[in-house]
Design a protein around this motif. Structure first.
Motif, PDB file in Angstrom:
ATOM      1  N   SER A  45      55.738  15.803  14.050  1.00  8.04           N
ATOM      2  CA  SER A  45      54.356  15.366  14.591  1.00  8.04           C
ATOM      3  C   SER A  45      53.277  14.914  13.757  1.00  8.04           C
ATOM      4  CB  SER A  45      53.961  16.506  15.589  1.00  8.04           C
ATOM      5  OG  SER A  45      53.694  17.747  14.789  1.00  8.04           O
ATOM      6  N   LEU A  46      53.313  15.508  12.435  1.00  5.42           N
ATOM      7  CA  LEU A  46      52.441  15.250  11.510  1.00  5.42           C
ATOM      8  C   LEU A  46      52.478  13.558  10.989  1.00  5.42           C
ATOM      9  CD1 LEU A  46      52.334  18.096   9.182  1.00  5.42           C
ATOM     10  CD2 LEU A  46      50.709  17.672  10.892  1.00  5.42           C
ATOM     11  N   TYR A  47      53.717  13.171  11.157  1.00  8.92           N
ATOM     12  CA  TYR A  47      54.077  11.666  10.788  1.00  8.92           C
ATOM     13  C   TYR A  47      53.250  10.700  11.537  1.00  8.92           C
ATOM     14  CZ  TYR A  47      56.307   7.196  10.573  1.00  8.92           C
ATOM     15  OH  TYR A  47      56.457   5.768  10.412  1.00  8.92           O
ATOM     16  N   TRP A  48      53.263  11.236  13.006  1.00  9.26           N
ATOM     17  CA  TRP A  48      52.700  10.061  13.942  1.00  9.26           C
ATOM     18  C   TRP A  48      51.032  10.352  14.032  1.00  9.26           C
ATOM     19  CZ3 TRP A  48      55.821   6.456  15.515  1.00  9.26           C
ATOM     20  CH2 TRP A  48      57.131   6.887  15.398  1.00  9.26           C
ATOM     21  N   LYS A  49      50.731  11.511  13.613  1.00  7.38           N
ATOM     22  CA  LYS A  49      49.166  11.754  13.446  1.00  7.38           C
ATOM     23  C   LYS A  49      48.651  11.033  12.451  1.00  7.38           C
ATOM     24  CE  LYS A  49      48.954  16.408  15.620  1.00  7.38           C
ATOM     25  NZ  LYS A  49      48.920  17.653  15.557  1.00  7.38           N
ATOM     26  N   ARG A  50      49.263  11.063  11.215  1.00  7.54           N
ATOM     27  CA  ARG A  50      48.958  10.228   9.934  1.00  7.54           C
ATOM     28  C   ARG A  50      48.784   8.781  10.104  1.00  7.54           C
ATOM     29  NH1 ARG A  50      52.444  14.173   7.238  1.00  7.54           N
ATOM     30  NH2 ARG A  50      54.010  12.726   7.268  1.00  7.54           N
ATOM     31  N   GLN A  51      50.081   8.295  10.825  1.00  7.80           N
ATOM     32  CA  GLN A  51      50.104   6.792  11.151  1.00  7.80           C
ATOM     33  C   GLN A  51      48.973   6.374  11.947  1.00  7.80           C
ATOM     34  OE1 GLN A  51      52.030   5.125   9.285  1.00  7.80           O
ATOM     35  NE2 GLN A  51      52.274   7.068   8.193  1.00  7.80           N
ATOM     36  N   THR A  52      48.679   7.097  12.977  1.00 10.68           N
ATOM     37  CA  THR A  52      47.563   7.065  13.810  1.00 10.68           C
ATOM     38  C   THR A  52      46.331   6.726  13.592  1.00 10.68           C
ATOM     39  OG1 THR A  52      48.839   7.779  15.780  1.00 10.68           O
ATOM     40  CG2 THR A  52      46.417   7.722  16.069  1.00 10.68           C
ATOM     41  N   GLN A  53      46.155   7.781  12.369  1.00 11.89           N
ATOM     42  CA  GLN A  53      44.747   7.715  11.676  1.00 11.89           C
ATOM     43  C   GLN A  53      44.903   6.394  10.898  1.00 11.89           C
ATOM     44  OE1 GLN A  53      42.247   9.748  11.972  1.00 11.89           O
ATOM     45  NE2 GLN A  53      43.476  10.504  13.557  1.00 11.89           N
ATOM     46  N   ILE A  54      45.844   6.069  10.354  1.00 11.47           N
ATOM     47  CA  ILE A  54      45.681   4.716   9.494  1.00 11.47           C
ATOM     48  C   ILE A  54      45.396   3.518  10.442  1.00 11.47           C
ATOM     49  CG2 ILE A  54      47.247   3.169   8.308  1.00 11.47           C
ATOM     50  CD1 ILE A  54      48.598   5.338   7.149  1.00 11.47           C
ATOM     51  N   ALA A  55      46.068   3.517  11.428  1.00 12.22           N
ATOM     52  CA  ALA A  55      45.657   2.609  12.424  1.00 12.22           C
ATOM     53  C   ALA A  55      44.320   2.495  12.872  1.00 12.22           C
ATOM     54  CB  ALA A  55      46.711   2.646  13.549  1.00 12.22           C
ATOM     55  N   LEU A  56      44.033   3.847  13.312  1.00 12.88           N
ATOM     56  CA  LEU A  56      42.493   3.790  13.590  1.00 12.88           C
ATOM     57  C   LEU A  56      41.386   3.115  12.543  1.00 12.88           C
ATOM     58  CD1 LEU A  56      42.280   7.338  15.515  1.00 12.88           C
ATOM     59  CD2 LEU A  56      42.060   5.200  16.505  1.00 12.88           C
ATOM     60  N   ARG A  57      41.845   3.514  11.329  1.00 16.40           N
ATOM     61  CA  ARG A  57      41.105   3.068  10.138  1.00 16.40           C
ATOM     62  C   ARG A  57      41.056   1.531  10.178  1.00 16.40           C
ATOM     63  NH1 ARG A  57      43.043   7.203   7.110  1.00 16.40           N
ATOM     64  NH2 ARG A  57      44.449   5.795   5.855  1.00 16.40           N
TER      65      ARG A  57
END
Length: 367
Positions: free
Chosen positions: A73-85
């Motif tokens: 789940s941490l992977y998807w959270k990290r990648q979501t944060q990258i997308a948001l930025r």
């Protein structure tokens, strides 16, 4: 023309004895498009969608069950944060690009495609990183020279700055040649049951009328690294032959066709010709002899060319998915564009680099 649709439908020429795997990410940022996300990210492995993000849901989600085996789940959270930025950065990209091209208002689009290919036989790796603005090429990475290519005067400013950013150049080289192939291999392993499968085609010989070419149609095969051609007396034919492109079917398999002009071939010589299908991972060819009894025609069975065309169109539409919408946006922009002499403001194009863990965080490429 640089569009996500054209990239998705682009089929590279593969050897029938080697299998080339690919991972590609398509990012599309748009402005003033009603009822469409400002940012869309689509990930593909061997033309199979693996994940998806848009600025409406604000969440990167897997599109295949086996993608969950690869990450936590941490992977998807990290990648979501990258997308948001990246979403905020791409907004600025569009505004500065409008200034660069001296444009105001209307529909505007920034597109980015990045990915890698890996030959599972030779181990050869190749990468690509390119950007487009309003449906046209803007800037692309040259793997051989490790520099950027600027096809327009407006993109020269970006090229000069990015070529001087040694940290960025090193990061891109490492990502394309190391991180991306490594992540691709992991995905292939976890998605082995679907990505590494081999399905043989159904072969049909079709003819509209006695004077029409005979079409050899191969459908239902997987992967798309296949070849279909005609031979005479064991020799490949290049004259009086038309080879079609590999096209997708609605079920994830592929189809392709090869036509042979038979109007000048005497009936007794038909057996000297054969349609040959080759696919990676299978050593033996699938050979279909040209025999009058094996050719399906309108006279014997009502198989119309129109029906075949409808099937092909439906398959293309099914594959296009998100990219078809993006193609429509480009069309809308083409109608609404207003272009004047170029400006000088820089374009900020910060890469969103999905990959394995935190090492793939986007680099700062502000111009």
């Amino acid at each position: 023309m640089f569009t996500v649709l054209s990239l998705l439908l682009l089929t590279a020429a593969h050897s029938a004895t080697a299998r080339i795997h690919s991972m590609r990410y398509f990012t599309t940022a748009s402005s003033q498009v009603p009822n469409f996300p400002e940012l869309v990210v689509v990930g593909l492995v061997d033309e199979v969608q693996i994940d998806y993000y848009d600025s409406n849901t604000k969440k990167l989600e897997p599109k295949q069950d086996w993608m969950l085996k690869e990450t936590d789940s941490l992977y998807w959270k990290r990648q979501t944060q990258i997308a948001l930025r990246s979403q905020e950065v791409y907004k600025h990209n569009i505004e500065t690009a409008k200034k660069r091209f001296n444009q105001t208002g209307g529909l505007h689009i920034v597109q980015w495609m990045q990915g890698c290919e890996w030959d599972d036989e030779t181990g050869e790796v190749n990468g690509y990183d390119q950007y487009g603005y309003n449906g046209e090429d803007f800037i692309s990475w040259d793997m051989e020279t490790e520099t950027w290519i600027a096809p327009t005067p407006q993109s020269v400013i970006t090229k000069l700055k990015w070529d001087q950013d040694k940290a960025l150049l090193a990061y891109i080289k490492n990502y394309l040649l190391q991180e991306c192939p490594s992540f691709l291999k992991k995905i292939l392993e976890h998605g082995r049951s679907s990505l590494l499968r081999t399905e043989l085609p159904r072969i049909s010989l079709l003819q509209k009328s006695p004077s029409s070419p005979v079409t050899c149609l191969a459908t239902g095969f997987y992967p798309d690294s296949a070849m279909l051609f005609w031979r005479k007396d064991g020799e490949d034919l290049h004259e009086d032959v038309y080879r079609g492109e590999v096209l997708p079917n609605h079920d994830g398999t592929f189809q392709m066709s090869a036509e042979l002009k038979v109007s000048s071939i005497s009936p007794e010589d038909w057996r000297r010709y054969e349609c040959v299908f080759q696919i990676s991972g299978v050593k033996e060819d699938i050979v279909t002899k040209l025999d009058e009894d094996s050719v399906e025609s309108n006279r014997a069975k009502p198989i119309s060319v129109t029906t075949i065309i409808i099937i092909i169109i439906a398959a293309v539409v099914a594959l296009a998915g998100v990219s078809a919408v993006i193609g429509f946006i480009v069309y809308r922009w083409k109608k609404a564009q207003s272009t004047s002499p170029a400006g000088t403001d820089p374009v900020v194009l910060e890469p969103l680099r999905p990959g394995d863990g935190g090492s793939n965080s986007p680099s700062e490429t502000s111009s």
